[in-house]
Scaffold this active site. Structure first.
Site, PDB file in Angstrom:
ATOM      1  CB  SER A   1       9.963 -43.410 -10.603  1.00  0.00           C
ATOM      2  OG  SER A   1       8.835 -42.617 -10.327  1.00  0.00           O
TER       3      SER A   1
ATOM      4  CE  LYS B   1      -3.633  -0.496   2.372  1.00  0.00           C
ATOM      5  NZ  LYS B   1      -4.504  -0.747   3.536  1.00  0.00           N
TER       6      LYS B   1
ATOM      7  NE  ARG C   1      -6.334  -4.432  -2.457  1.00  0.00           N
ATOM      8  CZ  ARG C   1      -6.843  -4.445  -1.243  1.00  0.00           C
ATOM      9  NH1 ARG C   1      -6.072  -4.246  -0.200  1.00  0.00           N
ATOM     10  NH2 ARG C   1      -8.129  -4.653  -1.054  1.00  0.00           N
TER      11      ARG C   1
ATOM     12  CB  CYS D   1       5.703 -41.344  -9.463  1.00  0.00           C
ATOM     13  SG  CYS D   1       6.429 -42.579  -8.363  1.00  0.00           S
TER      14      CYS D   1
ATOM     15  CE1 TYR E   1       8.237 -39.443 -14.340  1.00  0.00           C
ATOM     16  CE2 TYR E   1      10.191 -39.818 -15.693  1.00  0.00           C
ATOM     17  CZ  TYR E   1       9.263 -40.274 -14.765  1.00  0.00           C
ATOM     18  OH  TYR E   1       9.358 -41.536 -14.254  1.00  0.00           O
TER      19      TYR E   1
ATOM     20  N   GLY F   1      -8.253  -7.154   4.283  1.00  0.00           N
ATOM     21  CA  GLY F   1      -9.115  -7.375   5.437  1.00  0.00           C
ATOM     22  C   GLY F   1      -8.479  -8.136   6.583  1.00  0.00           C
TER      23      GLY F   1
ATOM     24  NE  ARG G   1      -6.688   4.224   4.555  1.00  0.00           N
ATOM     25  CZ  ARG G   1      -7.951   3.918   4.258  1.00  0.00           C
ATOM     26  NH1 ARG G   1      -8.310   2.655   4.163  1.00  0.00           N
ATOM     27  NH2 ARG G   1      -8.849   4.859   4.071  1.00  0.00           N
TER      28      ARG G   1
ATOM     29  CG  HIS H   1      -6.878 -46.667  -0.234  1.00  0.00           C
ATOM     30  ND1 HIS H   1      -8.253 -46.596  -0.402  1.00  0.00           N
ATOM     31  CD2 HIS H   1      -6.425 -47.485  -1.210  1.00  0.00           C
ATOM     32  CE1 HIS H   1      -8.602 -47.349  -1.421  1.00  0.00           C
ATOM     33  NE2 HIS H   1      -7.523 -47.908  -1.933  1.00  0.00           N
TER      34      HIS H   1
ATOM     35  CG  MET I   1      -2.754  -7.379   9.131  1.00  0.00           C
ATOM     36  SD  MET I   1      -1.044  -7.029   8.692  1.00  0.00           S
ATOM     37  CE  MET I   1      -1.190  -6.615   6.959  1.00  0.00           C
TER      38      MET I   1
END
Length: 878
Positions: free
Chosen positions: A761, A21, A335, A829, A849, A100, A91, A451, A102
């Site tokens: 993996s 801000k 902002r 994985c 990957y 909202g 502020r 699971h 603080m």
């Protein structure tokens, strides 16, 4: 150290010092926009305050007094002056937007004397008294910790007494009495008189804003948004302007584009004769921004010019707070605005098309987590409901269904046309048919990698796990939370994104990914280096994942092919009394698995498919021992049931996760692995002969020694050689054999096992469990929340990879493995493959990957692009 900066001294680049801000107020001041003057106290002052045990750092108030003096000179007024008072707002302003979370104090400087000066200068006694009562109310609640309800009740009582419905209808005399009532509430609840000295008010307010950084709601928000706790908040002290001076004044909030849809049209709310909190708190019914043009045409046009200037300057959608004081427009703050997921995608694509940003920035503008909102049903944002309890947000999306407590009941009622919710203490592989039938899954036990959680994520089914307040009575067909009892057949709703459980039906909306969704992911693919595969066990899962852009399967869990109507066949194998009987059962299973593999290889034609041989212990394919014992005690168990009970008791282990599972199971039952490998290779040959391009990777689970892995790989090679010699055509199919690195020992000897494994993996679920010594199914519902609250650990290690510990094991295994085999293929994985922070680490250490559940593939694609582009930091900047 300098703690205080005038707005003229800063810029938007200083958000970590001045807060978002303060940095933006400084930037707008440089742009010569109509910003009320003021100064900012830095985040460093806040951190010093907290480090000093909630004591203001030496020299701070001296700098504040000097800055206030300069402001008074500029404005030609003095704070709290009896004749013509300067009033200020105080502020908060953190480096990252925390709307909202603080505290803010308005109208500071008013007291019993200066309120008369304000009334005289404005010739508006009612306005002055209204401003004073607002200040006492806000100061009392925020600074002195007085209950806000006490003020609201007094205000409501006064409206009834005066026979009016809204605050603006209260006259000056009524407001004068209300001020005294409010001061009496402060005296009664805070034990002190309302402070009259303006400089004392300012010091109190500054401290209150600093304290709000460590308030409960701010901490919870930071945890949710992954904002560090050590940034601190700045404090902005700004000259007050008033939107409540009469019908020639007003206040509002504006967005340069629609934050819900992304449409390139101004959007916002406006109120005549009001202050900012009236708009935000919903105290009065607001008007749309366009209506401002009717009453304030010049200010409306000026505001539109300001909005256009800010959007062009920031090259993003801006959220703006403004006030009109007696026909003059002021900009209080701006902002970069928060936006819905669909809006974020649309804005990013359209701003690139407009030339505001390039593709790189467009990709970075969309957060991976936002894509979740576009792939799963959600509770209707307009719906009103109260959560009965909360569990872990195990699988995203919302669902509504009738409660059933067994998989058989869920399946039966699903087939009868009902929407069902499977509610279990925990699930096992034996419950899969009920899980497939269910709209959603709710368990009282288990964690984010239990699971229920893993299977639900793979299927894209909403799930809430570890809802520990649930007292589930399976036999009695009901569950309770406190005094609330929900019986079989009654409706509940769950939100797997937030973990909420609600009695009754909450309206659900299903968002549809639009054109910008595919555009952004297409651009992301241009930047990312990491490949993205999926964890898929069934052809349908593979098809879904491929539509979402998966580049292969990183984990196909063959145990899920053994469930449902095949379970009796698996049990025949387990109960076999000799090798011949065992082989007969395995041959039938092999035919079924071959069919499954054909479907998966067809769905992923031309892409690699990593198939993990059976991993879980055999007892998981048998009924629950406790349930069998209960049925036996009731005399409900037949001969087969008693045989299953004896087998379950014989196979039962004290710690099955560390017992006879993975390759150890293959060592004891080598025909099992041989059957699976043959079925896979036969499926690959069938696809090859049909003109397909199967690419097979056989993965041995849980290997911890080099000889153990060599034995299992030897079986794979033997089957391949047998099939080649039999003329089955396997010589035309390419395949790799590797292992899942999921124990610390395997990671430590990675250099050795890379001599025989063609790929690794990393199974980071088990690796995390063993490295930490945490039970992954238990910690979330027990000690993890306390550990996170006390900052004993930074994050749930089963959600976000622990880079410091587990990550070092992975990094070491990568380095040692590639020293031995430079072309070693490396992937991950575990569920971490869909977590953005974990994907960042995988990119940094050079994995080939990541693999994740089908519905997280888009998230992983975007996260991989962010990693390649060097993105970092939480949330949307402000």
């Amino acid at each position: 150290m300098k703690y205080v900066y005038a707005f003229e001294e800063g810029s938007k680049e200083q958000k970590f010092l001045l807060g978002g801000k303060g940095a933006n107020l400084a930037e707008m001041t440089k742009l010569a926009l109509p910003v009320p003057p003021g100064f900012t106290i830095t985040t460093e002052a806040c951190n010093a305050y907290m480090a000093g045990g909630d004591a203001l750092p030496d020299g701070l108030m001296g700098e504040v007094t000097a800055a206030l003096g300069a402001l008074e000179t500029k404005m030609g007024k003095h704070l709290g002056d009896e004749g013509d008072p300067l009033l200020v707002s105080v502020r908060s302003g953190a480096p990252f937007s925390m709307p909202g979370m603080m505290d803010t104090v308005l109208n500071l400087g008013l007291n019993d004397a200066s309120v008369n000066g304000l009334a005289k200068q404005t010739s508006n006694e009612r306005f002055a008294l209204d401003s004073y009562r607002r200040f006492v109310q806000m100061f009392g609640k925020i600074v002195l910790d007085v209950s806000g309800d006490a003020f609201e009740k007094a205000l409501e009582a006064l409206r009834k007494e005066q026979g009016v419905k809204t605050d603006p209808e209260l006259d000056a005399e009524a407001l004068r009495g209300l001020v005294e009532t409010f001061k009496g509430i402060v005296r009664a609840e805070a034990g002190i008189d309302f402070p009259q000295e303006p400089h004392e008010q300012l010091r109190f307010a500054i401290e209150a804003v600093f304290r709000s950084w460590d308030g409960e709601r701010a901490r919870v928000y930071r945890r949710m948004e992954k904002i560090p706790d050590d940034l601190g908040t700045a404090v902005n002290v700004q000259t007050m302007v008033f939107g409540n001076k009469g019908d020639d004044s007003g206040t509002g909030v504006a967005f340069t584009r629609d934050p819900a849809t992304g449409e390139n049209l101004p959007y916002g709310d406006f109120l005549t004769n009001a202050q900012g909190e009236d708009v935000v708190a919903g105290i009065r019914v607001t008007e749309p921004l366009d209506a401002m043009g009717n009453d304030f045409p010049e200010c409306h046009l000026q505001l539109l010019d300001v909005m256009n200037a800010l959007q062009t300057h920031y090259r993003d959608m801006c959220d703006i707070e403004f006030t009109i004081e007696q026909g003059r427009l002021f900009i209080l703050q701006t902002r970069v605005g928060k936006r819905a997921a669909a809006a974020a995608l649309r804005m990013a694509v359209e701003m690139e098309q407009e030339g505001l940003i390039d593709k790189r920035e467009a990709v970075l503008r969309v957060q991976p987590q936002q894509l979740d909102q576009l792939l799963h049903p959600q509770f209707d944002p307009a719906a009103k409901y109260t959560a009965l309890t909360n569990g872990l947000n195990a699988s995203p999306g919302a669902a509504v269904g009738k409660v059933y407590f067994t998989a058989d009941a869920a399946e039966a009622h699903h087939e009868a046309g009902e929407s069902v919710m499977l509610v279990r203490p925990e699930t096992s592989p034996d419950d899969l048919h009920g899980m497939i039938a269910a709209e959603g899954i709710l368990t009282s036990r288990g964690g984010l990698v239990s699971h229920a959680a893993v299977v639900a994520r793979g299927m894209g089914t909403p799930a809430v796990c570890g809802a520990s307040e649930l007292d589930i009575d399976v036999e009695g067909k009901q569950f309770a939370v406190g005094d609330t009892v929900v019986r079989e057949g009654e409706l509940i709703s769950i939100n797997g994104t937030s973990g909420e459980v609600v009695v009754g039906a909450v309206p659900v909306v299903t968002p549809e990914p639009s054109g910008p969704f595919d555009v952004i992911l297409g651009w992301a693919d241009e930047f990312r280096i990491l490949g993205v595969r999926t964890n898929a066990d069934l052809p349908h899962d593979a098809e879904v994942a491929r539509r979402f852009g998966a580049e292969g399967i990183g984990l196909c869990r063959t145990e899920h092919m053994f469930l449902g109507d095949r379970l009796p066949l698996v049990q025949r194998f387990i109960l076999a009394e000799d090798e011949a009987e065992e082989l007969t059962a395995l041959q039938e299973l092999g035919k079924l698995q071959r069919s499954d593999f054909v479907g998966i290889l067809e769905a992923m034609d031309g892409l690699p498919v990593t198939v993990r041989l059976l991993d879980p212990p055999l007892h998981e394919f048998l009924p629950n021992i406790e349930e069998l014992l209960v049925r036996d005690a009731k005399g409900d168990l037949d001969d087969r049931g008693r045989t299953l009970l004896r087998a379950a008791q014989q196979l039962q282990e004290s710690n099955p996760m560390l017992g006879t599972r993975g390759v150890r199971l293959g060592v004891l039952k080598p025909n099992l692995y041989r059957t699976q490998v043959r079925a896979l290779f036969e499926a690959a040959v069938e696809r090859k002969l049909a003109g397909g391009d199967p690419r097979v990777e056989v993965m041995i689970p849980l290997a911890v020694t080099e000889p153990e892995l060599a034995l299992a790989i030897g079986w794979v090679r033997e089957i391949a050689a047998e099939m080649a010699s039999e003329g089955h055509g396997l010589e035309f199919v390419d395949y790799l054999v590797g292992t899942m690195v999921e124990t610390p020992r395997a990671a430590l000897i990675a250099g050795k096992i890379a001599g025989i494994a063609e790929f690794f993996s990393f199974g980071t679920n088990d690796l995390t469990q063993m490295a930490f010594g945490f039970s992954r199914d238990d910690i979330e519902g027990r000690f993890l929340p306390r550990y996170l609250e006390l900052k004993l650990i930074d994050a749930n290690p089963f959600e976000t990879l622990d880079v410091e510990g587990v990550g070092q094991l992975v990094r070491m295994a990568v380095q040692d493995g590639r020293k031995t085999r430079p072309d070693l293929k490396l992937g991950i994985c575990g569920e971490h493959g869909g977590d953005p922070a974990s994907v960042q680490f995988c990119h940094e250490i050079g994995l080939d990957y990541v693999s994740c559940s089908p519905y997280r593939v888009p998230l992983a694609r975007l996260a991989a692009a962010h990693a390649a582009l060097g993105s970092g930091g939480p949330g949307t900047t402000a």
